[in-house]
Scaffold this active site. Sequence first.
Site, mmCIF file in Angstrom:
data_model
loop_
_atom_site.group_PDB
_atom_site.id
_atom_site.type_symbol
_atom_site.label_atom_id
_atom_site.label_comp_id
_atom_site.label_asym_id
_atom_site.label_seq_id
_atom_site.Cartn_x
_atom_site.Cartn_y
_atom_site.Cartn_z
ATOM 1 C CG HIS A 127 8.036 37.958 37.081
ATOM 2 N ND1 HIS A 127 7.688 39.171 36.531
ATOM 3 C CD2 HIS A 127 8.404 37.167 36.051
ATOM 4 C CE1 HIS A 127 7.844 39.106 35.215
ATOM 5 N NE2 HIS A 127 8.273 37.907 34.899
ATOM 6 C CG ASP A 157 16.432 42.281 28.541
ATOM 7 O OD1 ASP A 157 16.623 41.360 29.342
ATOM 8 O OD2 ASP A 157 15.396 42.974 28.529
ATOM 9 C CG MET A 158 19.156 36.805 25.954
ATOM 10 S SD MET A 158 20.285 36.148 24.695
ATOM 11 C CE MET A 158 19.495 34.593 24.320
ATOM 12 C CB ALA A 159 13.551 34.751 27.453
ATOM 13 C CE LYS A 189 26.520 25.694 19.685
ATOM 14 N NZ LYS A 189 27.069 26.491 18.602
ATOM 15 N N GLY A 207 19.504 45.802 21.777
ATOM 16 C CA GLY A 207 18.916 46.877 22.592
ATOM 17 C C GLY A 207 18.439 48.059 21.774
#
Length: 346
Positions: A116, A174-176, A227, A308
């Site tokens: 991680h 910045d994303m999951a 998607k 951001g």
Amino acid sequence: MEISTTKLAEFSTSCLVKAGVPEHEAEIITNTMIEADARGIHSHGVMRLPIYIERIQNELIRSVSKVIVEQENKATAMLDGTFSAGQIVGTKAMEMAIEKAEEYGVGVVTAKNSNHFGIAAHYALMASKKDMIGIVMSNTAPLMPPTGGAEKVLGNNPLAIAAPTNGKYPLLLDMALSNVALGKVIFSQKKGIAIPEGWGADQNGKATTDPSAVLNGGFISPVGGPKGFGLALMVETLTGVLSGGDFSKMIPSMYDLTQKQSISHFMLVINVSYFMDVERFKDLASMLSSYVKNAVKASGVDELYLPGEIEFSIEEKRMQSGIPISDSVLDELRKLAETLQVPGLD
Ligand SMILES: NC(=O)c1ccc[n+]([C@@H]2O[C@H](COP(=O)([O-])OP(=O)(O)OC[C@H]3O[C@@H](n4cnc5c(N)ncnc54)[C@H](O)[C@@H]3O)[C@@H](O)[C@H]2O)c1
């Protein structure tokens, strides 16, 4: 309780050093966690310190990292992290991608057998600080089913893209790839409130607004339906598959203390100066930003944000005022200090 970033960093570093991590590596691991907390992403902040240390003590993460360059060509490289800390492998992979982009215009580095690595933003920003574009991906243990499925096969694989501007901040997505983190579902269950549609499914894969159904054998859902599922699959392809590492169901949970995790990363750096004058790019990126910032607002909306921007402004404040740490995380850190016999945070 609010704790200064310096105090929190000293505490984290001393815990990691006590667990056998060399000081300079402990500082790198710590910095990514402090950065996450400062940016308001507590799920990747110091609350992860106890599990990282537990995995180090169980020899599931190397205390002293060893990153091997398995294959290298001009603009590409493949690293084997040999189960070192994800932050050390991620940093090395991004440093190499930047060096290659400096020389060849583009640098692509994969890494396998890592762990991680925290927030993907940290690595993408390493590139934008050098006036380059950074694209960062990682896989994770599987958490999400495919569209229509009822079995976890894909991680909520993070994706970050950073680009320099002439404004106050770079552009930073910045994303999951899950709609929300599992922590938000747990929070709703504790509060006894329903979750919005699209956050999760029950054990049969049926969409639900009941947080308990998600937590009792159910799933969190990909962002944007098929998607997001497709994007998570392609991130898995660029990380686990392209690196020659593990992917999907091969990866055990980080909280399984009987098995090593083999996490993979993908770093792509684009040297803007190979396309145009860097200042021109930054001016154009700033112009694009101003179109977004100055767009007509929907009724009731006070301000529009760039990706951001919210996190950068929180970070600026918290670097001065300190980081709020919840009572439950503080308790965990107190226990850790006692076990490792390092000075606590009180
Ligand atoms: N290492 C791992 O295995 C792993 C796995 C998953 C997530 N993560 C990390 O978790 C973090 C959180 O991810 P997330 O998807 O929950 O983030 P999020 O949903 O809070 O934000 C995603 C993106 O949307 C932007 N955004 C949010 N609100 C906005 C608004 N009102 N206007 C404009 N932009 C807005 C943010 O700036 C961010 O770039 C990330 O740092 C990610 O890298 C890491």
